[in-house]
Design a protein around this motif. Structure first.
Motif, PDB file in Angstrom:
ATOM      1  N   VAL A 264       0.844  -1.193   0.000  1.00  0.00           N
ATOM      2  CA  VAL A 264       0.000   0.000   0.000  1.00  0.00           C
ATOM      3  C   VAL A 264       0.882   1.247   0.000  1.00  0.00           C
ATOM      4  N   LEU A 265       0.695   2.102  -1.008  1.00  0.00           N
ATOM      5  CA  LEU A 265       1.452   3.341  -1.139  1.00  0.00           C
ATOM      6  C   LEU A 265       0.513   4.527  -0.942  1.00  0.00           C
ATOM      7  N   LEU A 266       0.920   5.464  -0.102  1.00  0.00           N
ATOM      8  CA  LEU A 266       0.125   6.659   0.179  1.00  0.00           C
ATOM      9  C   LEU A 266       0.917   7.898  -0.216  1.00  0.00           C
ATOM     10  N   SER A 267       0.297   8.784  -0.992  1.00  0.00           N
ATOM     11  CA  SER A 267       0.959  10.018  -1.420  1.00  0.00           C
ATOM     12  C   SER A 267       0.120  11.220  -1.015  1.00  0.00           C
ATOM     13  N   GLY A 268       0.804  12.247  -0.473  1.00  0.00           N
ATOM     14  CA  GLY A 268       0.101  13.458  -0.061  1.00  0.00           C
ATOM     15  C   GLY A 268       1.073  14.570   0.275  1.00  0.00           C
ATOM     16  N   SER A 269       0.542  15.760   0.427  1.00  0.00           N
ATOM     17  CA  SER A 269       1.362  16.936   0.705  1.00  0.00           C
ATOM     18  C   SER A 269       1.485  17.164   2.206  1.00  0.00           C
ATOM     19  N   SER A 270       2.370  18.085   2.583  1.00  0.00           N
ATOM     20  CA  SER A 270       2.567  18.448   3.989  1.00  0.00           C
ATOM     21  C   SER A 270       3.035  19.888   4.054  1.00  0.00           C
ATOM     22  N   SER A 271       3.022  20.454   5.259  1.00  0.00           N
ATOM     23  CA  SER A 271       3.493  21.831   5.418  1.00  0.00           C
ATOM     24  C   SER A 271       4.180  21.996   6.771  1.00  0.00           C
ATOM     25  N   TYR A 272       5.170  22.869   6.789  1.00  0.00           N
ATOM     26  CA  TYR A 272       5.894  23.212   8.011  1.00  0.00           C
ATOM     27  C   TYR A 272       5.231  24.427   8.644  1.00  0.00           C
ATOM     28  N   VAL A 273       4.827  24.293   9.914  1.00  0.00           N
ATOM     29  CA  VAL A 273       4.120  25.372  10.601  1.00  0.00           C
ATOM     30  C   VAL A 273       5.086  26.326  11.288  1.00  0.00           C
ATOM     31  N   GLY A 274       6.026  25.773  12.073  1.00  0.00           N
ATOM     32  CA  GLY A 274       6.965  26.659  12.748  1.00  0.00           C
ATOM     33  C   GLY A 274       7.711  25.976  13.876  1.00  0.00           C
ATOM     34  N   GLN A 275       8.590  26.737  14.488  1.00  0.00           N
ATOM     35  CA  GLN A 275       9.424  26.266  15.598  1.00  0.00           C
ATOM     36  C   GLN A 275       8.954  26.899  16.894  1.00  0.00           C
ATOM     37  N   ILE A 276       8.897  26.088  17.946  1.00  0.00           N
ATOM     38  CA  ILE A 276       8.403  26.564  19.240  1.00  0.00           C
ATOM     39  C   ILE A 276       9.473  26.370  20.301  1.00  0.00           C
ATOM     40  N   ALA A 277       9.825  27.440  20.998  1.00  0.00           N
ATOM     41  CA  ALA A 277      10.733  27.351  22.145  1.00  0.00           C
ATOM     42  C   ALA A 277       9.876  27.367  23.406  1.00  0.00           C
ATOM     43  N   LEU A 278       9.947  26.310  24.203  1.00  0.00           N
ATOM     44  CA  LEU A 278       9.100  26.195  25.383  1.00  0.00           C
ATOM     45  C   LEU A 278       9.591  27.103  26.509  1.00  0.00           C
ATOM     46  N   ALA A 279       8.648  27.723  27.196  1.00  0.00           N
ATOM     47  CA  ALA A 279       8.986  28.562  28.344  1.00  0.00           C
ATOM     48  C   ALA A 279       9.520  27.690  29.477  1.00  0.00           C
ATOM     49  N   GLU A 280      10.434  28.237  30.272  1.00  0.00           N
ATOM     50  CA  GLU A 280      11.043  27.468  31.361  1.00  0.00           C
ATOM     51  C   GLU A 280       9.998  26.982  32.364  1.00  0.00           C
ATOM     52  N   GLU A 281       8.965  27.767  32.618  1.00  0.00           N
ATOM     53  CA  GLU A 281       7.951  27.352  33.592  1.00  0.00           C
ATOM     54  C   GLU A 281       7.101  26.200  33.068  1.00  0.00           C
ATOM     55  N   PHE A 282       7.133  25.983  31.742  1.00  0.00           N
ATOM     56  CA  PHE A 282       6.365  24.900  31.150  1.00  0.00           C
ATOM     57  C   PHE A 282       7.140  23.591  31.140  1.00  0.00           C
ATOM     58  N   VAL A 283       8.460  23.665  31.048  1.00  0.00           N
ATOM     59  CA  VAL A 283       9.304  22.482  30.870  1.00  0.00           C
ATOM     60  C   VAL A 283       9.163  21.456  31.988  1.00  0.00           C
ATOM     61  N   PRO A 284       9.048  21.838  33.272  1.00  0.00           N
ATOM     62  CA  PRO A 284       8.927  20.811  34.319  1.00  0.00           C
ATOM     63  C   PRO A 284       7.765  19.838  34.109  1.00  0.00           C
ATOM     64  N   HIS A 285       6.698  20.277  33.446  1.00  0.00           N
ATOM     65  CA  HIS A 285       5.586  19.373  33.162  1.00  0.00           C
ATOM     66  C   HIS A 285       6.053  18.208  32.290  1.00  0.00           C
ATOM     67  N   LEU A 286       7.029  18.463  31.447  1.00  0.00           N
ATOM     68  CA  LEU A 286       7.511  17.442  30.530  1.00  0.00           C
ATOM     69  C   LEU A 286       8.543  16.542  31.198  1.00  0.00           C
ATOM     70  N   ARG A 287       9.448  17.134  31.938  1.00  0.00           N
ATOM     71  CA  ARG A 287      10.561  16.381  32.477  1.00  0.00           C
ATOM     72  C   ARG A 287      10.112  15.444  33.612  1.00  0.00           C
ATOM     73  N   ALA A 288       8.896  15.601  34.075  1.00  0.00           N
ATOM     74  CA  ALA A 288       8.394  14.700  35.118  1.00  0.00           C
ATOM     75  C   ALA A 288       8.287  13.272  34.640  1.00  0.00           C
ATOM     76  N   GLU A 289       8.278  13.066  33.312  1.00  0.00           N
ATOM     77  CA  GLU A 289       8.096  11.714  32.794  1.00  0.00           C
ATOM     78  C   GLU A 289       9.312  11.189  32.042  1.00  0.00           C
ATOM     79  N   LEU A 290      10.498  11.715  32.327  1.00  0.00           N
ATOM     80  CA  LEU A 290      11.690  11.151  31.723  1.00  0.00           C
ATOM     81  C   LEU A 290      11.849   9.693  32.141  1.00  0.00           C
ATOM     82  N   PRO A 291      12.358   8.836  31.258  1.00  0.00           N
ATOM     83  CA  PRO A 291      12.515   7.415  31.617  1.00  0.00           C
ATOM     84  C   PRO A 291      13.374   7.240  32.851  1.00  0.00           C
ATOM     85  N   ARG A 292      12.981   6.297  33.696  1.00  0.00           N
ATOM     86  CA  ARG A 292      13.786   6.018  34.900  1.00  0.00           C
ATOM     87  C   ARG A 292      15.027   5.218  34.513  1.00  0.00           C
TER      88      ARG A 292
END
Length: 292
Positions: A264-292
């Motif tokens: 099965v072959l699928l063909s379609g277009s795509s687009s680049y939206v942009g780059q996001i730099a996360l605020a420091e106060e937001f990052v702890p929400h992510l790092r809480a789930e780093l692999p042990r």
């Protein structure tokens, strides 16, 4: 600084979380936080990779490892739209110079051929498929079978498994309202050992399909690459279409081709939206789930 990139295709948007750009492994909670459209960035999922263990391989295509997470935090074995976007990211940001690359996921490896320029439509090879039912432990195929959701709802369904389980239902008129009404019932059907994505399919003619989608872990989806492939495979198996079809979805249109050796072959277009730099106060929400 933690930097993410956002891409879009066919009504689906995904965040690329690259470890080399400071992105931690997203995990379930972190993915939900990132994908929330009110308190986070907003996306249908997260593409995490290329994984640090990835090494380009000798041969015609580079090989990279990637994990795909749905917006609800569940991990997806494969995702056609997401993987096409990830392939574009890899070449657009200098991780490969090849036109053809291989992406390895928990659901298996897929090959992607990128366009020239990279903004041109790309093609992903999702390999072969089966019609084994997610409902039947003995592996029996489910093709054009009857499924009754309730006293007033009976469907003719075909199972398609292409790394992700799908249940394609033929309907006279596929609408968002119908998908919202019966899609959740299909996904949660108590007889299934593995929750499928639900595709409601209307065959317009032998080369044109119209599709509505209800995805496990997402809900109503304006488009789905693997869902479009599942619909094309089901319609072809039932003898309703030619090997090459156009699949029209609310989020956009794709081309699906079933080769002579039933890949099965699928063909379609795509687009680049942009780059996001996360605020420091937001990052702890992510790092809480780093692999042990």
């Amino acid at each position: 600084m933690t930097t993410l990139l956002k891409y879009h295709t066919l009504g689906n948007d995904y965040l690329v979380a690259d470890p080399e750009l400071g992105a931690p492994s997203p995990g379930a909670t972190a993915t939900r936080v990132l994908c929330d459209r009110r308190t986070g960035i907003g996306a249908d999922g997260v593409l995490y990779g290329p994984l640090p263990a990835t090494r380009p391989t000798a041969g015609p295509a580079d090989t990279f490892d990637v994990r795909v997470f749905n917006a609800d935090g569940s991990e997806c074995a494969r995702n056609a739209n997401g993987l096409r976007l990830f392939a574009r990211y890899l070449r657009e940001h200098g991780r490969t110079t090849q036109d053809e690359i291989t992406l390895r996921t928990p659901g298996g490896a897929v090959n992607v051929r990128l366009g020239r320029p990279v903004t041109a439509p790309g093609t992903i090879d999702l390999g072969s498929w089966t019609h084994h039912s997610p409902a039947l432990a003995d592996g029996e195929e489910l093709v054009g079978a009857s499924l009754r959701l309730g006293p007033d709802t009976g469907l003719h369904v075909t199972a398609v498994h292409n790394g992700v389980p799908h249940l394609v239902s033929l309907v006279d008129d596929a609408t968002p309202e119908l998908a919202a009404r019966i899609g959740p019932e299909i996904v949660a059907y108590p007889g299934f050992t593995e929750r499928p994505n639900a595709e409601l399919l209307t065959v317009e003619d032998r080369r044109t399909l119209r599709l509505q989608i209800w995805e496990r872990g997402v809900g109503y989806a304006p488009a789905s690459g693997s869902g479009a492939c599942a619909a094309a495979c089901a319609a072809y198996r039932l003898g309703l279409t030619d090997p090459s079809v156009t699949v029209v979805m609310p989020g956009g249109t794709v081309a699906v081709e079933i080769t002579r050796d039933e890949r099965v072959l699928l063909s379609g277009s795509s687009s680049y939206v942009g780059q996001i730099a996360l605020a420091e106060e937001f990052v702890p929400h992510l790092r809480a789930e780093l692999p042990r």
